[in-house]
Design a protein around this motif. Structure first.
Motif, PDB file in Angstrom:
ATOM      1  N   THR A 326       0.831  -1.199   0.000  1.00 55.26           N
ATOM      2  CA  THR A 326       0.000   0.000   0.000  1.00 55.26           C
ATOM      3  C   THR A 326       0.868   1.252   0.000  1.00 55.26           C
ATOM      4  O   THR A 326       0.585   2.220  -0.711  1.00 55.26           O
ATOM      5  N   GLU A 327       1.922   1.255   0.811  1.00 53.40           N
ATOM      6  CA  GLU A 327       2.829   2.392   0.835  1.00 53.40           C
ATOM      7  C   GLU A 327       3.465   2.606  -0.537  1.00 53.40           C
ATOM      8  O   GLU A 327       3.631   3.749  -0.989  1.00 53.40           O
ATOM      9  N   ARG A 328       3.822   1.520  -1.195  1.00 54.31           N
ATOM     10  CA  ARG A 328       4.452   1.626  -2.504  1.00 54.31           C
ATOM     11  C   ARG A 328       3.480   2.241  -3.519  1.00 54.31           C
ATOM     12  O   ARG A 328       3.850   3.117  -4.307  1.00 54.31           O
ATOM     13  N   ALA A 329       2.220   1.786  -3.485  1.00 61.39           N
ATOM     14  CA  ALA A 329       1.226   2.346  -4.394  1.00 61.39           C
ATOM     15  C   ALA A 329       0.965   3.817  -4.084  1.00 61.39           C
ATOM     16  O   ALA A 329       0.811   4.646  -4.982  1.00 61.39           O
ATOM     17  N   PHE A 330       0.929   4.161  -2.797  1.00 62.92           N
ATOM     18  CA  PHE A 330       0.703   5.542  -2.410  1.00 62.92           C
ATOM     19  C   PHE A 330       1.872   6.420  -2.843  1.00 62.92           C
ATOM     20  O   PHE A 330       1.684   7.552  -3.310  1.00 62.92           O
ATOM     21  N   ALA A 331       3.089   5.919  -2.693  1.00 57.97           N
ATOM     22  CA  ALA A 331       4.266   6.681  -3.111  1.00 57.97           C
ATOM     23  C   ALA A 331       4.239   6.939  -4.612  1.00 57.97           C
ATOM     24  O   ALA A 331       4.608   8.029  -5.076  1.00 57.97           O
ATOM     25  N   THR A 332       3.790   5.957  -5.376  1.00 58.29           N
ATOM     26  CA  THR A 332       3.676   6.145  -6.823  1.00 58.29           C
ATOM     27  C   THR A 332       2.677   7.238  -7.150  1.00 58.29           C
ATOM     28  O   THR A 332       2.904   8.093  -8.012  1.00 58.29           O
ATOM     29  N   MET A 334       1.776   9.761  -5.182  1.00 60.74           N
ATOM     30  CA  MET A 334       2.317  11.056  -4.787  1.00 60.74           C
ATOM     31  C   MET A 334       3.374  11.536  -5.787  1.00 60.74           C
ATOM     32  O   MET A 334       3.476  12.734  -6.065  1.00 60.74           O
ATOM     33  N   ARG A 335       4.145  10.619  -6.329  1.00 61.17           N
ATOM     34  CA  ARG A 335       5.205  11.011  -7.270  1.00 61.17           C
ATOM     35  C   ARG A 335       4.631  11.409  -8.626  1.00 61.17           C
ATOM     36  O   ARG A 335       5.024  12.419  -9.219  1.00 61.17           O
ATOM     37  N   ASP A 336       3.651  10.619  -9.108  1.00 60.73           N
ATOM     38  CA  ASP A 336       3.173  10.813 -10.475  1.00 60.73           C
ATOM     39  C   ASP A 336       2.030  11.805 -10.577  1.00 60.73           C
ATOM     40  O   ASP A 336       1.897  12.502 -11.583  1.00 60.73           O
ATOM     41  N   ARG A 337       1.162  11.853  -9.562  1.00 62.64           N
ATOM     42  CA  ARG A 337      -0.039  12.658  -9.668  1.00 62.64           C
ATOM     43  C   ARG A 337      -0.011  13.925  -8.833  1.00 62.64           C
ATOM     44  O   ARG A 337      -0.508  14.965  -9.238  1.00 62.64           O
ATOM     45  N   PHE A 338       0.571  13.849  -7.664  1.00 66.91           N
ATOM     46  CA  PHE A 338       0.427  14.941  -6.707  1.00 66.91           C
ATOM     47  C   PHE A 338       1.040  16.264  -7.152  1.00 66.91           C
ATOM     48  O   PHE A 338       0.443  17.319  -6.941  1.00 66.91           O
ATOM     49  N   PRO A 339       2.238  16.278  -7.753  1.00 63.14           N
ATOM     50  CA  PRO A 339       2.826  17.584  -8.101  1.00 63.14           C
ATOM     51  C   PRO A 339       1.921  18.458  -8.964  1.00 63.14           C
ATOM     52  O   PRO A 339       1.795  19.653  -8.733  1.00 63.14           O
ATOM     53  N   SER A 340       1.286  17.864  -9.964  1.00 61.83           N
ATOM     54  CA  SER A 340       0.419  18.665 -10.823  1.00 61.83           C
ATOM     55  C   SER A 340      -0.884  19.010 -10.122  1.00 61.83           C
ATOM     56  O   SER A 340      -1.420  20.112 -10.273  1.00 61.83           O
ATOM     57  N   LEU A 341      -1.409  18.065  -9.330  1.00 63.56           N
ATOM     58  CA  LEU A 341      -2.659  18.336  -8.632  1.00 63.56           C
ATOM     59  C   LEU A 341      -2.492  19.416  -7.571  1.00 63.56           C
ATOM     60  O   LEU A 341      -3.419  20.171  -7.279  1.00 63.56           O
ATOM     61  N   ALA A 342      -1.295  19.500  -6.992  1.00 64.99           N
ATOM     62  CA  ALA A 342      -1.065  20.427  -5.889  1.00 64.99           C
ATOM     63  C   ALA A 342      -1.022  21.882  -6.336  1.00 64.99           C
ATOM     64  O   ALA A 342      -0.826  22.774  -5.515  1.00 64.99           O
ATOM     65  N   LYS A 343      -1.213  22.130  -7.623  1.00 66.71           N
ATOM     66  CA  LYS A 343      -1.293  23.520  -8.062  1.00 66.71           C
ATOM     67  C   LYS A 343      -2.470  24.235  -7.416  1.00 66.71           C
ATOM     68  O   LYS A 343      -2.458  25.453  -7.282  1.00 66.71           O
ATOM     69  N   GLU A 344      -3.514  23.471  -7.073  1.00 66.04           N
ATOM     70  CA  GLU A 344      -4.625  24.027  -6.314  1.00 66.04           C
ATOM     71  C   GLU A 344      -4.634  23.326  -4.959  1.00 66.04           C
ATOM     72  O   GLU A 344      -5.345  22.359  -4.743  1.00 66.04           O
ATOM     73  N   PRO A 345      -3.815  23.798  -4.012  1.00 62.84           N
ATOM     74  CA  PRO A 345      -3.624  23.048  -2.773  1.00 62.84           C
ATOM     75  C   PRO A 345      -4.872  22.904  -1.927  1.00 62.84           C
ATOM     76  O   PRO A 345      -4.904  22.072  -1.037  1.00 62.84           O
ATOM     77  N   LEU A 346      -5.911  23.683  -2.188  1.00 69.37           N
ATOM     78  CA  LEU A 346      -7.127  23.539  -1.398  1.00 69.37           C
ATOM     79  C   LEU A 346      -7.830  22.221  -1.684  1.00 69.37           C
ATOM     80  O   LEU A 346      -8.737  21.826  -0.965  1.00 69.37           O
ATOM     81  N   ASP A 347      -7.440  21.540  -2.736  1.00 67.13           N
ATOM     82  CA  ASP A 347      -8.148  20.344  -3.167  1.00 67.13           C
ATOM     83  C   ASP A 347      -7.651  19.060  -2.527  1.00 67.13           C
ATOM     84  O   ASP A 347      -7.955  17.989  -2.996  1.00 67.13           O
ATOM     85  N   ALA A 348      -6.889  19.123  -1.438  1.00 63.52           N
ATOM     86  CA  ALA A 348      -6.184  17.945  -0.942  1.00 63.52           C
ATOM     87  C   ALA A 348      -7.074  16.711  -0.830  1.00 63.52           C
ATOM     88  O   ALA A 348      -6.737  15.650  -1.329  1.00 63.52           O
ATOM     89  N   LEU A 349      -8.226  16.826  -0.165  1.00 66.80           N
ATOM     90  CA  LEU A 349      -9.060  15.644   0.027  1.00 66.80           C
ATOM     91  C   LEU A 349     -10.038  15.441  -1.104  1.00 66.80           C
ATOM     92  O   LEU A 349     -10.795  14.476  -1.109  1.00 66.80           O
ATOM     93  N   PHE A 350     -10.029  16.343  -2.066  1.00 63.30           N
ATOM     94  CA  PHE A 350     -10.801  16.102  -3.292  1.00 63.30           C
ATOM     95  C   PHE A 350     -10.107  15.037  -4.123  1.00 63.30           C
ATOM     96  O   PHE A 350     -10.744  14.228  -4.766  1.00 63.30           O
ATOM     97  N   TYR A 351      -8.791  15.004  -4.079  1.00 61.77           N
ATOM     98  CA  TYR A 351      -8.039  14.066  -4.905  1.00 61.77           C
ATOM     99  C   TYR A 351      -8.246  12.601  -4.514  1.00 61.77           C
ATOM    100  O   TYR A 351      -8.467  11.758  -5.379  1.00 61.77           O
ATOM    101  N   PRO A 352      -8.171  12.254  -3.231  1.00 60.56           N
ATOM    102  CA  PRO A 352      -8.371  10.850  -2.896  1.00 60.56           C
ATOM    103  C   PRO A 352      -9.729  10.342  -3.371  1.00 60.56           C
ATOM    104  O   PRO A 352      -9.858   9.210  -3.821  1.00 60.56           O
ATOM    105  N   ASN A 353     -10.746  11.203  -3.282  1.00 59.40           N
ATOM    106  CA  ASN A 353     -12.067  10.767  -3.708  1.00 59.40           C
ATOM    107  C   ASN A 353     -12.124  10.519  -5.208  1.00 59.40           C
ATOM    108  O   ASN A 353     -12.945   9.743  -5.695  1.00 59.40           O
TER     109      ASN A 353
END
Length: 547
Positions: A326-332, A334-353
């Protein structure tokens, strides 16, 4: 629906006119090698399968984002099935394998409960990542792009009135089944069912029936009745007994959640009192995505966002070895998706959904009702969800657009108090960092205050708040029996290395009827531990095929 291009299967309700030869199907613009595409969003909340005429190729997808992750399964005849409930799809696998999952999935289930790597615990069955589709060809699956087009981002400086009107129009269209059959509404005291009620009124739906399940001590039923009365709708309040016997509770949790349920400690026995809703199109809120997740995401701190994402996914009560995949999948992620998604940091819990299983939010009653009614989730209609996803983060998190749509659809519902919560923009009436001058909606409307009650007010005193079933099993006995069930299960040897030593010790204490080592912990932490213990018991029950 069959035609020259193959067979389409739809598991829920589709947009108006989609499944007609002269309607939405003609908007399929490309079918090539098992891939197809629409030139516009089809609308509706559905999981789909398209099977080619020769039955050698199939494609499955669900609306964006899915109400519950789409699952795809291959049976011995080579067909592909898609559904918005796991049981609908892995039923294709039980011909040879039965319900018993493979043991290597057990630590993933205990770690997170999410199908992070796209795999499930059932043979020949995978989860399709949100926003993707899957094709079946030559006996294998391949994840491909979603067949519907994306819509352009909606600028924050577009007038709020225009955005609210656009959402109101989408909601009216999404409620079309209520114009064809009698309608029922899962009425709570909160925001989602308020939005749905306004949408039905805006569509001109009369004589709907609203219903609320639960107990009558928290006050939520009172708010639900008040909203129903203002809308001119009938109202049914149904007290439901808590199943206190742990094994009965496990059985109901598994039946109603397809093996995903973890909260059997408070398993409402909904399933024997639903005849009044039969034959209706029953509308459910499911507005978490429309409203952007959690108010905590107002923090503009990348470190906080990363921690918040992780806490939603990885349990603190499993060993490092069990968490590894699970940690490995989560790290992937965060590495592949999070940087671009974090451009709108207010959306943090919108992303997991958007990326993980949303089905854990499903009320047990709605899962059971799917077999008896046409369940409609207009807040997750494809067009509505795409619109919400295109909005600026401030628009989603602040809920301005949602409230603005309610004002346009049914202004009389705007001032009725919410149950135990408040619209977020009313929490900070002095904030001015919105482009729209009317962002706090103080144009003649009352200041909106929450009804002073909480959904969990009396959960610690069930004798005062909960209607017990005939078993009347006390809390201590329930914990002892469920712990003993785990220890006696055939998979205890596989569970033991996956849980931390303190949880292991707690299980033995409970089985022996001894005082808990966690009695001094904060109530929220004790609640989380109890919920995790329930997850372990459900896991043991799944592997024991106790349902």
């Amino acid at each position: 629906m069959s035609g020259e291009k193959g067979t389409f299967l739809c598991s829920n309700y589709a947009g108006r006119g989609l499944l007609t030869l002269t309607g939405g199907i003609k908007h399929i613009s490309r079918i090539d090698g098992g891939r197809l595409a629409f030139d516009r969003s089809p609308g509706g909340v559905a999981s789909w399968a398209w099977i080619a005429p020769d039955a050698d190729t199939a494609m499955a997808w669900s609306t964006i984002p899915p109400a519950i992750t789409t699952f795809i399964a291959k049976n011995r005849d080579g067909f592909c099935v898609a559904g918005n409930r796991p049981r609908l799809t892995h039923a294709a696998s039980i011909l040879s394998k039965g319900y018993r999952p493979s043991l290597d999935y057990l630590p993933k289930y205990l770690t997170s409960g999410f199908a992070l790597d796209g795999q499930t615990s059932y043979a020949n069955t995978i989860a399709i990542p949100s926003g993707n589709s899957a094709t079946l060809r030559d006996g294998g699956y391949r994840i491909t792009e979603h067949p519907t087009p994306k819509i352009d981002p909606i600028p924050q400086d577009r007038p709020l009135d225009e955005k609210a009107e656009a959402l109101a129009a989408l909601l009216r269209e999404a409620c079309w089944p209520a114009t064809r059959t009698q309608a029922g509404i899962f009425m709570s005291g909160g925001k989602d069912s308020r939005t749905m009620t306004a949408a039905l009124l805006g569509e001109g739906v009369k004589n709907a029936l609203a219903f609320n399940f639960g107990n009558d001590t928290t006050g939520e039923g009172q708010i639900a009745r008040e909203v129903s009365s203002a809308a001119g709708y009938g109202f049914e309040f149904r007290p439901q007994p808590i199943v206190t016997d742990p094994l009965n509770g496990l059985a109901l949790a598994l039946q109603n959640s397809d093996g995903l349920g973890s909260g059997f400690a408070h398993q409402y026995n909904y399933r024997y009192d639903l005849a009044f809703a039969s034959g209706r199109s029953s509308f459910h809120g499911h507005g978490h995505l429309l409203r952007g997740g959690s108010a905590r995401t107002m923090k503009r701190d990348p470190a906080f966002m990363a921690a918040a994402n992780r806490s939603w996914i990885v349990s603190a009560y499993v060993t490092e070895t069990a968490s590894e995949s699970t940690e490995r999948a989560f790290a992937t992620y965060m590495r592949d998706r999070f940087p671009s998604l974090a451009k709108e940091p207010l959306d943090a819990l919108f992303y997991p959904n958007r990326d993980y299983r949303l089905g854990l939010f499903s009320a047990t009653s709605s899962l059971d009702l799917t077999a008896q009614t046409l369940m409609c989730y207009p807040l997750l209609d494809e067009r509505v969800a795409q619109f919400a996803g295109a909005l600026h983060a401030f628009d989603r998190i602040s809920e301005r657009v949602v409230f603005g749509a309610i004002k346009k659809l049914a202004p009389l519902l705007a001032n009725i108090p919410l149950f135990g919560e408040i619209w977020r923009f009313d929490r900070d009436p002095d904030r001015t960092d919105f482009p729209d001058s009317n962002h706090n909606f103080q144009d003649g409307h009352e200041a909106r205050k929450p009804r002073q009650a909480d959904k969990f007010t009396n959960l610690t005193a069930p004798q005062n708040s909960l209607l017990l079933d005939a078993d009347q099993v006390g809390a201590a006995r329930r914990k002892r029996e469920s712990a003993q069930f785990i220890l006696d299960s055939s998979v205890w040897r596989d569970i033991m290395p996956s849980i931390t030593p303190d949880i292991h010790a707690e299980l033995w204490l409970r089985a022996l009827g001894r005082p808990s080592d966690h009695s001094s912990k904060h109530p929220n932490e004790r609640f989380a531990i109890n919920q995790f213990m329930d997850r372990v018991a459900v896991a043991a029950a799944i592997y024991e095929v106790r349902w």
